[in-house]
Design an enzyme around this catalytic site. Structure first.
Site, mmCIF file in Angstrom:
data_model
loop_
_atom_site.group_PDB
_atom_site.id
_atom_site.type_symbol
_atom_site.label_atom_id
_atom_site.label_comp_id
_atom_site.label_asym_id
_atom_site.label_seq_id
_atom_site.Cartn_x
_atom_site.Cartn_y
_atom_site.Cartn_z
ATOM 1 N N GLU A 16 0.427 -47.591 -1.385
ATOM 2 C CA GLU A 16 1.594 -46.763 -0.909
ATOM 3 C C GLU A 16 1.379 -45.288 -0.752
ATOM 4 O O GLU A 16 2.266 -44.436 -0.955
ATOM 5 C CB GLU A 16 2.779 -47.185 -1.941
ATOM 6 C CG GLU A 16 3.053 -48.512 -1.772
ATOM 7 C CD GLU A 16 4.346 -48.713 -2.911
ATOM 8 O OE1 GLU A 16 5.361 -48.535 -2.418
ATOM 9 O OE2 GLU A 16 3.943 -49.362 -3.789
ATOM 10 N N SER A 202 6.163 -52.368 -2.746
ATOM 11 C CA SER A 202 6.207 -52.382 -1.262
ATOM 12 C C SER A 202 5.965 -53.926 -0.472
ATOM 13 O O SER A 202 5.417 -53.795 0.452
ATOM 14 C CB SER A 202 5.373 -51.330 -0.754
ATOM 15 O OG SER A 202 6.170 -50.307 -0.938
ATOM 16 N N GLU A 232 8.798 -67.345 -7.386
ATOM 17 C CA GLU A 232 9.985 -67.299 -7.392
ATOM 18 C C GLU A 232 10.646 -68.228 -6.522
ATOM 19 O O GLU A 232 10.253 -68.444 -5.447
ATOM 20 C CB GLU A 232 10.685 -65.801 -6.985
ATOM 21 C CG GLU A 232 10.192 -64.930 -8.191
ATOM 22 C CD GLU A 232 10.628 -63.564 -7.553
ATOM 23 O OE1 GLU A 232 10.328 -62.557 -8.558
ATOM 24 O OE2 GLU A 232 11.338 -63.486 -6.585
ATOM 25 N N ALA A 233 11.890 -69.004 -6.922
ATOM 26 C CA ALA A 233 12.613 -69.649 -5.924
ATOM 27 C C ALA A 233 13.110 -69.165 -5.026
ATOM 28 O O ALA A 233 13.639 -67.977 -5.087
ATOM 29 C CB ALA A 233 13.665 -70.668 -6.638
ATOM 30 N N GLY A 234 13.249 -69.593 -3.602
ATOM 31 C CA GLY A 234 13.935 -68.935 -2.570
ATOM 32 C C GLY A 234 15.268 -69.147 -2.857
ATOM 33 O O GLY A 234 15.811 -69.992 -3.296
ATOM 34 N N ALA A 237 20.622 -65.717 0.664
ATOM 35 C CA ALA A 237 21.608 -64.653 0.020
ATOM 36 C C ALA A 237 21.549 -63.289 0.917
ATOM 37 O O ALA A 237 20.275 -63.072 1.780
ATOM 38 C CB ALA A 237 21.115 -64.328 -1.303
ATOM 39 N N ASN A 325 17.422 -59.106 -8.510
ATOM 40 C CA ASN A 325 16.028 -59.217 -8.009
ATOM 41 C C ASN A 325 15.097 -58.773 -8.768
ATOM 42 O O ASN A 325 14.226 -59.085 -9.443
ATOM 43 C CB ASN A 325 15.922 -59.212 -6.491
ATOM 44 C CG ASN A 325 14.645 -59.493 -5.896
ATOM 45 O OD1 ASN A 325 13.949 -60.003 -6.676
ATOM 46 N ND2 ASN A 325 14.200 -58.681 -4.899
ATOM 47 N N ASN A 328 13.259 -50.972 -9.429
ATOM 48 C CA ASN A 328 12.169 -50.113 -8.822
ATOM 49 C C ASN A 328 12.330 -48.863 -9.624
ATOM 50 O O ASN A 328 13.520 -47.898 -9.262
ATOM 51 C CB ASN A 328 12.391 -49.833 -7.412
ATOM 52 C CG ASN A 328 11.026 -49.256 -6.811
ATOM 53 O OD1 ASN A 328 10.697 -48.133 -7.288
ATOM 54 N ND2 ASN A 328 10.557 -49.479 -5.701
ATOM 55 N N SER A 337 15.349 -43.286 3.230
ATOM 56 C CA SER A 337 15.113 -44.242 2.304
ATOM 57 C C SER A 337 16.608 -44.438 1.571
ATOM 58 O O SER A 337 17.343 -43.755 1.672
ATOM 59 C CB SER A 337 14.180 -43.673 0.922
ATOM 60 O OG SER A 337 12.993 -43.451 1.451
#
Length: 367
Positions: A16, A202, A232-234, A237, A325, A328, A337
């Site tokens: 990044e 990212s 992770e499970a999908g 949403a 989720n 950051n 941003s």
């Protein structure tokens, strides 16, 4: 009163690097705005991709152009390790810092990704005993490592998707164990699911998988990026985000939503103009917004964050369920941003936001 000298630290060794330059340019403009120009003097420090720090003319040039400095890719190892200093641009090897470091009153590190927001640079600044913007070592490290982060969220009682933590050794070391590992992932998480390196930002190295073949390939790929991997499970949403500002106590912004047409919010979608849209405020019920704001503050406290953070959620509209989720602790900071945009819609302009973050850094250091 004399101006406070702000050490604007940008670039870095992560993928990044260019995003960091964009963030630093926006912050430099904000510090030069009328309401801040009389209070702050900018001392830019640019970290090349090879880890070397530069002060003086080159960081100014990078901020002016938005393009990283030529990284001496064609030079010999001897040239790379023994760069010659000059009066205008002090160039140092990767184990030294410029003499101008001693002149800094407060640091504004805007280094995204590994070696920037994972606690490493925060540890250096802490050892230097100087104030700096953002979370300390613990908050930064927990905010970067998705496994440690989720464990902290779980301890705080914050709802989240099902996940499984893995290591590179589990994926690579024993071919007999790998099929059983995939069986377990299929049984507990199902498809689709997301495979992610635990410590990259990212969306780097992330894959959405729908079959055993894709799962095996994604695990192998993620293990090439990081020693720790998370699956992770999908979930179907809406993706909504909330910004946090402050130390103790902190405050939450309005809630925004990210919309996109791609399969998921990957690196290309995130950084290609026109591929994603920010909707602020998000078109969700007021009660849902308030709950998200409250959960954002809980997440901020759970990882011991400070100064700033953006907290991302899944809003399952069909059931009204809200799932956290990630957090950051050093989000993108360009004028477009999500983090500064959320505060702009909450009544805090970009220059004022930068000023507040510096003052919060001084406040936290004094305590």
């Amino acid at each position: 009163m004399s101006k406070l000298r702000v050490g604007l630290l940008f670039g870095g060794r992560s993928g990044e690097h260019e995003v960091s330059i964009s963030s630093a340019r926006a912050i430099a403009l904000a510090l030069s705005a009328e309401q801040n120009a009389s209070k702050y003097e900018i001392l830019p420090f640019y970290i090349q991709k090879d880890g070397r720090w530069l002060a003086g003319e080159v960081p100014q040039q990078v901020l002016g152009s938005g393009i990283g400095h030529l990284e001496s890719q064609n030079s010999t190892p001897e040239e790379q390790n023994h760069l010659v200093s000059n009066p205008q641009t002090q160039t140092i090897n990767r184990w030294q810092s410029p003499s101008q470091v001693a002149e800094v009153d407060v640091w504004f590190p805007i280094l995204h990704g590994p070696n920037g927001e994972d606690g490493t640079i925060q540890g250096l600044l802490t050892l230097m005993q100087v104030p700096f913007v953002g979370s300390g070592v613990l908050g930064s490290a927990m905010g970067m490592d998705k496994i440690a982060m989720k464990m902290a969220f779980e301890q705080a009682g914050l709802p989240q998707v099902k996940y499984k933590a893995l290591t590179r050794a589990q994926i690579w070391s024993n071919p007999c164990v790998f099929p059983k590992l995939c069986d377990e992932i299929e049984e507990t998480l199902g498809y689709p699911c997301f495979v992610k390196p635990a410590n990259l930002g990212s969306s780097v190295g992330i894959a959405k998988v729908r079959s055993r073949q894709e799962l095996e390939a994604a695990l192998d790929n993620a293990a090439g990026y990081d020693r720790r991997i998370i699956v992770e499970a999908g979930v179907v949403a809406r993706e909504v985000e909330c910004a946090v500002l402050g130390n103790e106590p902190a405050q939450a912004s309005v809630v925004g939503e990210i919309t996109f047409d791609s399969d998921f919010y990957d690196y290309e979608t995130k950084y290609t103009e026109g591929k994603a849209d920010l909707v602020i405020p998000a078109a969700i019920p007021d009660a849902v917004s308030r709950q998200i704001q409250d959960m954002a503050l809980q997440a901020f406290a759970a990882v011991d964050a400070a100064g700033l953070a953006r907290v991302d959620f899944f809003y399952v509209e069909a059931t009204g369920e809200i799932l956290i989720n990630e957090i950051n602790t050093l989000p993108g900071f360009t004028a477009t941003s999500m983090y500064p945009q959320l505060w702009a819609h909450s009544g805090i302009s970009f220059p004022e936001l930068v000023d507040r973050l510096i003052q919060l850094a001084l406040e936290r250091h004094s305590q």
